[in-house]
Design an enzyme around this catalytic site. Structure first.
Site, PDB file in Angstrom:
ATOM      1  N   ASP A 168      -7.167   2.911  14.853  1.00  0.00           N
ATOM      2  CA  ASP A 168      -5.852   2.415  15.332  1.00  0.00           C
ATOM      3  C   ASP A 168      -5.048   3.589  15.803  1.00  0.00           C
ATOM      4  O   ASP A 168      -3.979   3.279  16.768  1.00  0.00           O
ATOM      5  CB  ASP A 168      -5.229   1.547  14.271  1.00  0.00           C
ATOM      6  CG  ASP A 168      -6.049   0.355  14.253  1.00  0.00           C
ATOM      7  OD1 ASP A 168      -6.105  -0.603  14.807  1.00  0.00           O
ATOM      8  OD2 ASP A 168      -6.650   0.279  13.244  1.00  0.00           O
ATOM      9  N   HIS A 421       2.373   1.849   2.809  1.00  0.00           N
ATOM     10  CA  HIS A 421       1.636   1.013   2.940  1.00  0.00           C
ATOM     11  C   HIS A 421       0.202   1.436   1.984  1.00  0.00           C
ATOM     12  O   HIS A 421      -0.021   2.509   2.051  1.00  0.00           O
ATOM     13  CB  HIS A 421       1.145   0.259   4.039  1.00  0.00           C
ATOM     14  CG  HIS A 421       0.161   1.125   4.994  1.00  0.00           C
ATOM     15  ND1 HIS A 421       0.660   2.677   5.580  1.00  0.00           N
ATOM     16  CD2 HIS A 421      -1.210   1.001   5.233  1.00  0.00           C
ATOM     17  CE1 HIS A 421      -0.037   2.938   6.184  1.00  0.00           C
ATOM     18  NE2 HIS A 421      -1.590   2.348   6.043  1.00  0.00           N
ATOM     19  N   ARG A 503     -13.637   0.354   0.824  1.00  0.00           N
ATOM     20  CA  ARG A 503     -12.986   1.808   0.895  1.00  0.00           C
ATOM     21  C   ARG A 503     -11.665   1.506   0.014  1.00  0.00           C
ATOM     22  O   ARG A 503     -11.030   0.346   0.154  1.00  0.00           O
ATOM     23  CB  ARG A 503     -12.429   2.376   2.422  1.00  0.00           C
ATOM     24  CG  ARG A 503     -11.964   3.438   2.460  1.00  0.00           C
ATOM     25  CD  ARG A 503     -11.672   3.519   4.299  1.00  0.00           C
ATOM     26  NE  ARG A 503     -10.936   4.774   4.460  1.00  0.00           N
ATOM     27  CZ  ARG A 503     -10.612   5.190   5.627  1.00  0.00           C
ATOM     28  NH1 ARG A 503     -11.037   4.314   6.673  1.00  0.00           N
ATOM     29  NH2 ARG A 503      -9.882   6.252   5.955  1.00  0.00           N
TER      30      ARG A 503
END
Ligand code: ADP
Length: 575
Positions: A168, A421, A503
């Site tokens: 991304d 985040h 992860r």
């Protein structure tokens, strides 16, 4: 011996005097200008995505000064990495290597053990060593970012031959992302699957090449006399992954067993044509139906790439912060979500895909895709040119899905003021029922935590990465604590149902490792055995992915439910 300033955190069990001696020796190896101490008075500025901090987590979910390094060292070449590993063994100092240190949502540049030496490989070791358009391969050093290799392909007019798959955000390291098993969105989206050949410094300082790289390219004695890291590689190193004997590469992913200093990566031949599209899905029920259709299409490769099904708030957050939609500081309601979808002319879920190949291939594939998904009531189909709003996610995805990196997805972190985040990333079956079950549980827990659900289903070859983006306000301790509570609770909720994460962030590594506990933790016992054999002093990234060497008492480093950390105890300096 030059005196060394006192670091904010000394390495565990080390006195300032020992630390000073270590630093002086590190100066001899890398030059004093390549050793930076994180001093007690350091304000720990988070920096920004483009200019990230190097010794702590810019998205800290615990107190910012917990996961913090004592010093950051910037080696210039492979022999320096080897010498530093030997030095760390001599002083029994933990070292945490990274390539760029962005690792956003998973801990950034911070080490698991406070006071570790951070080893920043990316500043100097950032060369594109080879791009071979005929074989469609590249060989890179840790500091080569997706953006950097893409720009190289552009500059040398190679994109008409080969593309690079990108995640991304384009600022991460290709090696860092692949070894953490990160993903992108073209047909080459599984970066680890597409790597081919590693050069690795082992905890002892020894240098190895994996796969075909273990064989010299010729028996010319002049090659044998060269420095090992500079020897010309075997011509098949980037062509065949396995070489001969046990396949070792996997043990260097999400691992504390080696420092990857070179990696081969397969590039995607330019497919000769490309078309991105978006299909909007009006409801959760439509998402469920769409995912059931997706499995045979993806497994059968009608869906050629890694498509994503994004929740409305992930797209909405790219268009603007929460304050542009609502005055509420509570989680948004179903009605709010409908209103936002209407305002943005999007679905409650939005599916981004692409077809690749010459026009006849694309048109056949697109007609199958349209026939399938548009049979679900209320779905709509768009091409990038149909969307003219300024921050069109489809336009950004249209770049990402053809390997053109961008930074646009950074925006969703600003959903809340001082946005930071964490990623919660369980694996799901490609099935409507499984996805809805995961969504229901995660969305309910988000509401309980007073946070909005923001997430996406990323469709791999046989499974989905369900990526929940837990956005919190990093300056608000209550928001941080709720985010931490949320992710801990979700890990347990999901483990009860057999859903595991692919992860995670430093703060969750022990907890998640504990959920992969088949047959009395047999896998962890194997991991510990390998760790202790390769790294007997336990200096390389102790605690990474929940694997603690025998020189550490794991309980001393535990992070409790309320974010309290015992590990500070292990950090008391012996002055
Ligand atoms: P990014 O590419 O997003 O900046 P990082 O460089 O922060 O990612 O790497 C993420 C994590 O991957 C690190 O914390 C470390 O555990 C591991 N890692 C990164 N690069 C290497 C490397 N060259 N060798 C071994 N492990 C690495």
């Amino acid at each position: 011996m030059a005196s060394v300033p006192r670091p904010m955190r000394l390495p565990p069990g080390m006195s300032l005097d020992q630390f000073s001696r270590f630093v002086t020796r590190a100066h001899d190896i890398c030059g004093a200008e390549n050793v930076r101490i994180i001093e007690k008075s350091d304000p720990l500025h988070d920096g920004s995505y483009m200019d990230p901090c190097k010794g702590h987590d810019m998205h800290a979910v615990l107190e910012k000064d917990y996961f913090v390094a004592s010093a950051v060292i910037f080696p210039r070449e492979v022999p320096e990495v080897q010498a530093l590993m030997r030095l760390c063994n001599e002083f029994e100092v933990p070292v945490w290597p990274y390539s760029i240190g962005r690792n956003t949502g998973y801990g950034g540049a911070a080490p698991r053990v406070p006071g570790s030496i951070a080893m920043d490989l990316g500043v100097h070791m950032n060369k594109i060593l080879d791009v071979n358009v005929d074989d469609a391969t590249a060989l890179v050093e840790p500091g080569v970012t997706f953006m950097g290799l893409h720009q190289y392909l552009e500059k040398h007019k190679l994109r008409d031959r080969v593309w690079l798959d990108v995640p991304d955000l384009g600022g991460g390291s290709i090696i860092g992302n692949a070894v953490e098993r990160g993903v992108g969105y073209t047909p080459y989206g599984d970066h680890w699957m597409m790597h081919c050949g590693l050069e690795v410094v082992l905890p002892s300082g020894e240098l190895i090449r994996t796969g075909m790289g273990a064989m010299p390219d010729s028996d010319d004695p002049s090659i044998q006399r060269m420095r090992p890291d500079q020897q010309p590689p075997n011509r098949a190193w980037q062509l065949f992954n396995y070489g001969f004997g046990p396949y070792n590469d996997g043990i260097f992913t999400q691992s504390s067993l080696g420092i990857v200093v070179k990696m081969g990566i397969w590039l995607m031949p330019n497919p000769g044509g490309y078309q991105a599209y978006m299909i909007t899905l009006p409801s959760d029920a439509a998402l469920s139906a769409a995912l059931d259709l997706t499995k045979p299409l993806r497994v059968g490769m009608v869906l050629q790439n890694v498509p994503t099904f994004r929740h409305i708030l992930l797209d909405a957050a790219v268009y603007g912060p929460k304050s542009t939609y609502s005055d509420s500081d509570k989680p948004l309601t179903e009605d709010d979500l409908d209103a936002i979808a209407k305002k943005l002319d999007l679905g409650r879920w939005n599916f981004y895909g692409a077809v690749y190949g010459p026009e006849p291939v694309r048109s056949v594939l697109l007609s199958v895709i349209k026939d399938s998904y548009l049979s679900i009531p209320g779905t709509r189909f768009y091409l990038p040119e149909d969307r003219n709003e300024p921050r069109s996610v489809l336009k950004t995805r249209s770049n990402t899905l053809q390997g053109i990196p961008s930074l646009d997805e950074l925006r969703w972190v600003d959903w809340l003021p001082n946005g930071a985040h964490l990623f919660f990333s369980p694996i799901a079956k490609i099935s409507g029922a499984d996805a809805m079950a995961q969504y229901d549980i995660t969305a309910a827990r988000c509401r309980e935590a007073g946070l909005d659900f923001i997430g996406t289903f990323v469709v791999g070859m046989r499974e989905m990465h369900h990526i929940v983006c837990i956005v919190f306000n990093r300056e608000d301790p209550s928001s941080r604590k709720r985010a931490h509570w949320l992710i801990r609770t979700l890990v347990d909720d999901c483990a009860k149902r057999g859903w595991g994460e692919y992860r995670t962030h430093l703060a969750l590594m022990d907890q998640i490792a504990g959920t992969y506990n088949f047959n009395d933790n047999a896998q962890m016992k194997l991991n510990e055995t390998i760790k202790n054999a390769l790294d007997p002093k336990g200096v390389l990234a102790p605690g990474k992915n929940g694997i603690w060497p025998k020189s550490y008492n794991k309980a001393d480093w535990a992070i409790s439910v309320d974010g309290e950390v015992k590990g500070a105890k292990g950090n008391e300096s012996k002055l």
